[in-house]
Design a protein around this motif. Sequence first.
Motif, PDB file in Angstrom:
ATOM      1  N   TYR A 191       4.351  13.008 123.076  1.00 39.62           N
ATOM      2  CA  TYR A 191       5.642  12.645 123.671  1.00 39.62           C
ATOM      3  C   TYR A 191       5.569  11.367 124.501  1.00 39.62           C
ATOM      4  CZ  TYR A 191       6.532  17.601 122.700  1.00 39.62           C
ATOM      5  OH  TYR A 191       6.657  18.835 122.106  1.00 39.62           O
ATOM      6  N   ARG A 192       4.391  10.953 124.898  1.00 38.39           N
ATOM      7  CA  ARG A 192       4.267   9.900 125.899  1.00 38.39           C
ATOM      8  C   ARG A 192       4.846   8.559 125.452  1.00 38.39           C
ATOM      9  NH1 ARG A 192      -1.667  11.088 128.746  1.00 38.39           N
ATOM     10  NH2 ARG A 192      -1.215  13.281 129.219  1.00 38.39           N
ATOM     11  N   GLU A 242       0.247  16.135 132.443  1.00 31.04           N
ATOM     12  CA  GLU A 242       0.358  17.340 131.620  1.00 31.04           C
ATOM     13  C   GLU A 242       1.227  17.150 130.388  1.00 31.04           C
ATOM     14  OE1 GLU A 242       1.663  20.580 134.051  1.00 31.04           O
ATOM     15  OE2 GLU A 242       0.311  20.060 135.694  1.00 31.04           O
ATOM     16  N   ILE A 243       1.954  16.039 130.325  1.00 35.25           N
ATOM     17  CA  ILE A 243       2.846  15.808 129.184  1.00 35.25           C
ATOM     18  C   ILE A 243       2.009  15.577 127.930  1.00 35.25           C
ATOM     19  CG2 ILE A 243       4.637  14.322 128.219  1.00 35.25           C
ATOM     20  CD1 ILE A 243       5.619  15.868 130.605  1.00 35.25           C
ATOM     21  N   ASP A 244       2.322  16.300 126.858  1.00 37.78           N
ATOM     22  CA  ASP A 244       1.578  16.146 125.604  1.00 37.78           C
ATOM     23  C   ASP A 244       1.580  14.688 125.157  1.00 37.78           C
ATOM     24  OD1 ASP A 244       1.037  18.813 125.506  1.00 37.78           O
ATOM     25  OD2 ASP A 244       2.559  19.295 124.000  1.00 37.78           O
ATOM     26  N   LYS A 245       0.450  14.233 124.643  1.00 32.42           N
ATOM     27  CA  LYS A 245       0.323  12.838 124.243  1.00 32.42           C
ATOM     28  C   LYS A 245       1.317  12.439 123.165  1.00 32.42           C
ATOM     29  CE  LYS A 245      -4.490  12.312 125.684  1.00 32.42           C
ATOM     30  NZ  LYS A 245      -5.882  11.990 125.284  1.00 32.42           N
ATOM     31  N   ASP A 285       8.676  18.468 133.101  1.00 38.51           N
ATOM     32  CA  ASP A 285       7.331  18.973 132.836  1.00 38.51           C
ATOM     33  C   ASP A 285       7.166  19.064 131.320  1.00 38.51           C
ATOM     34  OD1 ASP A 285       8.540  21.374 131.976  1.00 38.51           O
ATOM     35  OD2 ASP A 285       8.332  22.277 133.956  1.00 38.51           O
ATOM     36  N   ASN A 286       6.016  19.530 130.871  1.00 39.28           N
ATOM     37  CA  ASN A 286       5.748  19.509 129.435  1.00 39.28           C
ATOM     38  C   ASN A 286       6.671  20.443 128.657  1.00 39.28           C
ATOM     39  OD1 ASN A 286       3.850  18.359 127.384  1.00 39.28           O
ATOM     40  ND2 ASN A 286       3.595  20.532 126.934  1.00 39.28           N
ATOM     41  N   ASP A 287       6.973  21.616 129.214  1.00 38.26           N
ATOM     42  CA  ASP A 287       7.868  22.548 128.525  1.00 38.26           C
ATOM     43  C   ASP A 287       9.257  21.947 128.345  1.00 38.26           C
ATOM     44  OD1 ASP A 287       5.879  24.436 128.315  1.00 38.26           O
ATOM     45  OD2 ASP A 287       6.520  25.594 130.070  1.00 38.26           O
ATOM     46  N   ALA A 306       9.978  18.723 128.311  1.00 37.44           N
ATOM     47  CA  ALA A 306       9.862  17.617 127.351  1.00 37.44           C
ATOM     48  C   ALA A 306       9.871  18.164 125.927  1.00 37.44           C
ATOM     49  CB  ALA A 306       8.586  16.817 127.611  1.00 37.44           C
ATOM     50  N   GLN A 307       9.156  19.243 125.700  1.00 40.36           N
ATOM     51  CA  GLN A 307       9.118  19.859 124.374  1.00 40.36           C
ATOM     52  C   GLN A 307      10.511  20.337 123.958  1.00 40.36           C
ATOM     53  OE1 GLN A 307       6.643  23.385 124.094  1.00 40.36           O
ATOM     54  NE2 GLN A 307       6.267  23.040 121.931  1.00 40.36           N
ATOM     55  N   PHE A 358       4.023  15.801 137.021  1.00 39.40           N
ATOM     56  CA  PHE A 358       3.556  16.449 135.792  1.00 39.40           C
ATOM     57  C   PHE A 358       3.099  15.441 134.740  1.00 39.40           C
ATOM     58  CE2 PHE A 358       6.524  19.427 137.758  1.00 39.40           C
ATOM     59  CZ  PHE A 358       5.760  20.584 137.769  1.00 39.40           C
TER      60      PHE A 358
END
Length: 244
Positions: free
Chosen positions: A122-123, A117-120, A87-89, A91-92, A114
């Motif tokens: 990081y994509r 929801e992943i911040d752009k 999820d985004n957390d 990934a961060q 998710f």
Amino acid sequence: MLIYQIEITNNCNFKCSYCPRQFMTRPLGVMSTETIDILAKKIENKVVRLHHYGESLLFLDRTLYAIDSFKRNGIDTILNTNGYFLDNDKAQSLFGLGLQKIFLSYHNEKSLEFINEIDKEYRSRINILKICDGSDSNEFEKERMTMLKLKSLGYNTEIKNLRDLGQIKKLDFQMFHPDCSFIKNNEVVILWDGTIVPCCECFDNNFTLGNINETKAVENKFFEMCRTCNGYGNDEIETERAEI
């Protein structure tokens, strides 16, 4: 010592048709922080993959520990995951500690739950892979459209047609074996308990080269299994890449 990939754990929450984990007899476990620190001092290459026969994000704290320990010793990491726990957390946290890239093998809708929801930011560092049965044209077209949508969201995408979906159909290599990158480059794989095995083909520890906790260096070699290798060290034999 050149180490291609490291198995944080051989536990997994998926049962993929093409994965030989179903035949694995060795105990399940998680790599200790002590073994991770030993590895950080012994790895000679600059990039390693956190991957083998398990899902590393099942044990996020241990995976984060490995990324941090390797980074402090000048080693970058790449993570392979089935995406279920991403999820985004997470990934961060992963990228924040220095993870270079994520390879996400997409198996079902849970792998992509998710994804929106992943911040752009990081994509572009997430490569999404779908392995298809190349004989099913309807499935391939469906997955191709999914991959096109993911690509439009900023992810890197790839489809592979697997020639052998876990049926263990061995090619006849009695007189020939693949041009194996592991032997050619003297690379090895480290299992969760520190066992050194020669390549990705070793889902069990039938063929070993020692243990990282006791051994300073090893030389990879030709084993009997190489005669019937599925070709994990040779992309031309393992899979076919398909245009998206």
